[in-house]
Design a protein around this motif. Sequence first.
Motif, short mmCIF file in Angstrom:
data_model
loop_
_atom_site.label_atom_id
_atom_site.label_comp_id
_atom_site.label_asym_id
_atom_site.label_seq_id
_atom_site.Cartn_x
_atom_site.Cartn_y
_atom_site.Cartn_z
N LYS A 46 0.83 -1.20 0.00
CA LYS A 46 0.00 0.00 0.00
C LYS A 46 0.87 1.25 0.00
O LYS A 46 0.62 2.22 -0.72
CB LYS A 46 -0.92 -0.01 1.23
N ARG A 86 -8.73 0.00 -3.37
CA ARG A 86 -8.71 0.09 -1.90
C ARG A 86 -9.57 1.25 -1.42
O ARG A 86 -10.13 1.20 -0.32
CB ARG A 86 -7.28 0.24 -1.40
N TYR A 119 -10.24 -7.34 -9.11
CA TYR A 119 -9.63 -7.10 -7.79
C TYR A 119 -9.85 -8.30 -6.87
O TYR A 119 -8.95 -8.67 -6.10
CB TYR A 119 -10.21 -5.83 -7.18
N ASN A 123 -6.93 -10.45 -5.18
CA ASN A 123 -6.89 -10.64 -3.73
C ASN A 123 -6.88 -12.11 -3.34
O ASN A 123 -6.26 -12.49 -2.34
CB ASN A 123 -8.09 -9.96 -3.06
N SER A 211 -16.10 -0.13 1.52
CA SER A 211 -14.82 -0.69 1.05
C SER A 211 -13.68 -0.15 1.92
O SER A 211 -12.89 0.68 1.48
CB SER A 211 -14.59 -0.36 -0.42
N ASP A 213 -10.47 -1.31 4.42
CA ASP A 213 -9.63 -2.45 4.78
C ASP A 213 -8.68 -2.09 5.91
O ASP A 213 -8.24 -0.95 6.03
CB ASP A 213 -8.83 -2.93 3.56
N GLY A 216 -5.08 -4.85 4.89
CA GLY A 216 -5.41 -5.51 3.64
C GLY A 216 -6.66 -6.35 3.69
O GLY A 216 -7.12 -6.84 2.66
#
Length: 551
Positions: A46, A86, A119, A123, A211, A213, A216
């Motif tokens: 990130k 993200r 995505y 993931n 959304s 996180d 992650g």
Amino acid sequence: MFFHISRVKSFSLVLLLCSFFISAHVTGQSVSQSKEVSVKEILEQKEKSSQTLEEMADKHDVNVPFDDFERGQPRSAIAGYLLAMRAGDLTLASNYLDYRNISEKTLAVGKEELARQFYVVLNRKLWVDLTSISDHRRGNINDGLPTYRESIGKVSVKEKQYDILMQRVPRQEDRVKIWKVSNATVEKIPFLFAAFSYTPLGEWLARNLPSIDFFGVMLWQWLYFTLMLLCTYIASYASAWLLVRLLKRIYPKISSAPLAFIKGPAAFLFAVIIARNLVDSSNVTLAVKAVMEGSTILIFAWCWVCFRLIDLLKVVLADKFVAQDKPLAVYLLRPAGTVAKLFIVIVASLIWLENLGFNASTLLAGLGIGGLALALAAQKTVENMIGAITLYTSAPVKIGNFCRFGQSYGVVEEIGLRSTRIRTLDRTVIYVANAKFIDMDIENYSERERIAFRPKLLLTPQCRRENINNFLDELKTHLQQHEKIASEPLRTHFKAYTTLGLELDILAYVNTTDFDEYLDEINELNLTILSLLEQHHCQLQVVNERNLNLT
């Protein structure tokens, strides 16, 4: 109480050993089935994504075309896509996929939905290492692929591998070459998503919850697995409650400590292990696996179990020390338990850091050097503490005992971790370091079961034989009939001729440990001996200083 605690504790240890092997099997299984991605790498990805876009914005490299979405090179393009997803911005994320020349069926899915599904696939099955992706405007020209393509990894479906590609395509507005996810890969997204999609519940949660996180892991995944853990804990607690009821029937006098251990830490540990074993792999992403490999909750559960086992062990040892008449040793259990718990916390922390991907060996080396320096600096203190442990466990003296230590006499008032405080006969206080005290010759007078009476009698050489013999016989009879004098050993003998006079050997033991009572008894005995000496015409030899010097 000791019997019941020991039996239940043995049973608890068997359960814990089983749970340890189960947890080791689960952990090993999850590692073998997933790529080795750590929480540290997730956090770094990130950060690297943000740094890549910032560098592109500040760099203004003339060789890399300017683009509002930083798609002038493969690395910044995929970084921009990851950051957009993200942030939950599907509209922004859809700008990084190439929708040219794809089938109507695929296009019917929707551009934003394709970006989301892609995505999910990443993931679930592909860890994107940004450092391995080229930051050149033309990509990596030595990877064996066409110059307009860049590989970011491969995904396997039923033993068949599919390339995930970036492609250098003309920008729609001005035909400037930029990088997007290849239309060949976009065409495969519905197929890959069908293979790696979440469960229906997972899909519903993913679509309807924000959304967001953490490390992650999406918010809905935190809620999903927390709910699973809660359900397994309720089931585990119910099983533990039934087990406790059964133990109460078998052992009605069982103490509450082992039962609380079974319903508390043991039940929680089994709940964590069961939750890890029953986890639905369809909702598990690489980030979830990384967090699970960190074993945070599992390590916490094991620490809780070990802490409570130490507390149970302290109760058992306290009862044992009291039964052995070593009450002072009980005071050592609390600091010893604290040290053991601290050691467990340190080991658990190092394991946890290693599981998260951080290098704990450097920290361990620092702790080793720091511990060595501390040990050298506190060498005397450590010696005194070890001395205190020796005094508490072996108990050569106890508080209140009168003893001789070295050439001094006194009453022990306190045994501390550093020194022992003794009140002398002169009513002064002496503090002796424990390390020195345990090396002294210690004579504990308070441990005597009786006190010796041994008067020193010298008679003049003029005393007649029959007088001495009658005196000794009558004195022995008196001692044998005395209720406070032990029956044996008991001696009344004419011991030897000396230059000072006729030496008598008289030995008896007064059955008391009270020194004041002893003085009262020997006061009476001395008066009796004096009376018997007069009665049998036995004169005591007067010994002056001149005679002593001659001898």
